[in-house]
Write an enzyme that holds these catalytic residues in place. Structure first.
Site, mmCIF file in Angstrom:
data_model
loop_
_atom_site.group_PDB
_atom_site.id
_atom_site.type_symbol
_atom_site.label_atom_id
_atom_site.label_comp_id
_atom_site.label_asym_id
_atom_site.label_seq_id
_atom_site.Cartn_x
_atom_site.Cartn_y
_atom_site.Cartn_z
ATOM 1 N N GLY A 15 -25.275 -14.751 33.751
ATOM 2 C CA GLY A 15 -26.386 -15.395 34.438
ATOM 3 C C GLY A 15 -26.726 -16.720 33.784
ATOM 4 O O GLY A 15 -26.097 -17.143 32.804
ATOM 5 N N GLY A 19 -25.276 -17.667 27.778
ATOM 6 C CA GLY A 19 -24.344 -17.965 26.692
ATOM 7 C C GLY A 19 -22.893 -17.896 27.120
ATOM 8 O O GLY A 19 -21.999 -17.923 26.278
ATOM 9 N N SER A 21 -20.861 -20.052 28.664
ATOM 10 C CA SER A 21 -20.014 -21.211 28.346
ATOM 11 C C SER A 21 -19.671 -21.252 26.866
ATOM 12 O O SER A 21 -18.507 -21.442 26.491
ATOM 13 C CB SER A 21 -20.706 -22.504 28.751
ATOM 14 O OG SER A 21 -20.828 -22.586 30.148
ATOM 15 N N ALA A 38 -18.537 -29.812 37.271
ATOM 16 C CA ALA A 38 -19.814 -30.338 37.775
ATOM 17 C C ALA A 38 -19.697 -31.815 38.089
ATOM 18 O O ALA A 38 -19.125 -32.582 37.316
ATOM 19 C CB ALA A 38 -20.921 -30.115 36.748
ATOM 20 N N HIS A 54 -23.050 -30.019 26.410
ATOM 21 C CA HIS A 54 -21.763 -29.324 26.501
ATOM 22 C C HIS A 54 -20.677 -30.128 25.790
ATOM 23 O O HIS A 54 -19.876 -29.569 25.040
ATOM 24 C CB HIS A 54 -21.378 -29.105 27.969
ATOM 25 C CG HIS A 54 -21.935 -27.856 28.560
ATOM 26 N ND1 HIS A 54 -21.148 -26.798 28.916
ATOM 27 C CD2 HIS A 54 -23.202 -27.494 28.865
ATOM 28 C CE1 HIS A 54 -21.896 -25.838 29.408
ATOM 29 N NE2 HIS A 54 -23.156 -26.234 29.401
ATOM 30 N N GLU A 66 -12.643 -34.232 34.106
ATOM 31 C CA GLU A 66 -13.694 -34.055 35.108
ATOM 32 C C GLU A 66 -13.029 -34.058 36.472
ATOM 33 O O GLU A 66 -12.216 -34.928 36.767
ATOM 34 C CB GLU A 66 -14.741 -35.158 35.000
ATOM 35 C CG GLU A 66 -15.527 -35.070 33.709
ATOM 36 C CD GLU A 66 -16.710 -36.018 33.659
ATOM 37 O OE1 GLU A 66 -17.112 -36.558 34.705
ATOM 38 O OE2 GLU A 66 -17.237 -36.200 32.550
#
Length: 183
Positions: A15, A19, A21, A38, A54, A66
């Site tokens: 969720g 934690g 990632s 993203a 991140h 990316e």
């Protein structure tokens, strides 16, 4: 140091703020390719700060890719070779958001296009020859979304997670920062 060959494909679910990632990143040592799904949103300082956090915690030996187009992720996975550094995809939910955006499918139209994109990703994961770690949000444990678009997204992601889990030899669920091995 962990043995990166223990599992070929790992799916890490969890969720928001669970934690997932950080745990997924900890599964790998040495060089890796971090695939950030993203999209950046011009003028969104909070989103930029999240992305920066991140980036800051990743080892310097990691290469970041990316993916501005959802079609790029299956192609990248299909091109990976067994001797390539491990690939970490973070995350499937933001990838799916871009798929739904590009298909204009938030109101239910374009569902076939979303399904085709998901099928391409599932196939690419199954055929990926490099060590692969996928991160995705687990959406089936919460409140039923109040909007149609929220329910559609939850349903698409829940189905995609289940299909990805079928192709992974290791599936973990992070709850309150604690990893639970599902497979």
């Amino acid at each position: 140091m962990r043995d990166d060959t223990a599992a070929h494909r790992t799916l890490v679910l969890g969720g928001a703020r669970s934690g997932k990632s950080a745990h997924a990143e900890g599964l790998l040592s040495g060089p890796a390719t971090y695939v950030a799904t993203a999209r950046r949103h011009p003028g969104d300082a909070e989103w930029d700060a999240r992305i920066a956090r991140h980036v800051d915690r990743r080892p310097g030996t990691w290469r970041t890719v990316e993916t501005p187009s959802p079609a790029e992720l299956p192609a990248l996975l299909a091109a990976a070779e067994p001797d390539d550094p491990p690939v970490l995809v973070d995350d499937v939910a933001t990838w799916l958001t871009s798929v739904v955006d590009d298909a204009g499918a938030w109101d239910g139209e374009g569902a076939d296009e979303v399904e085709r994109a998901c099928a391409r990703l599932v196939g690419a994961v199954a055929s990926c020859r490099a060590r692969l770690v996928l991160v995705s949000a687990e959406v089936g444990l919460g409140v039923v979304p109040a909007t149609r678009s929220g329910r559609l997204f939850r349903d698409h992601l829940g189905s995609l997670n289940a299909r990805l889990a079928e192709g992974c030899d290791e599936v973990l669920l992070l709850v309150a920062g604690i990893p639970l091995r599902l497979r």
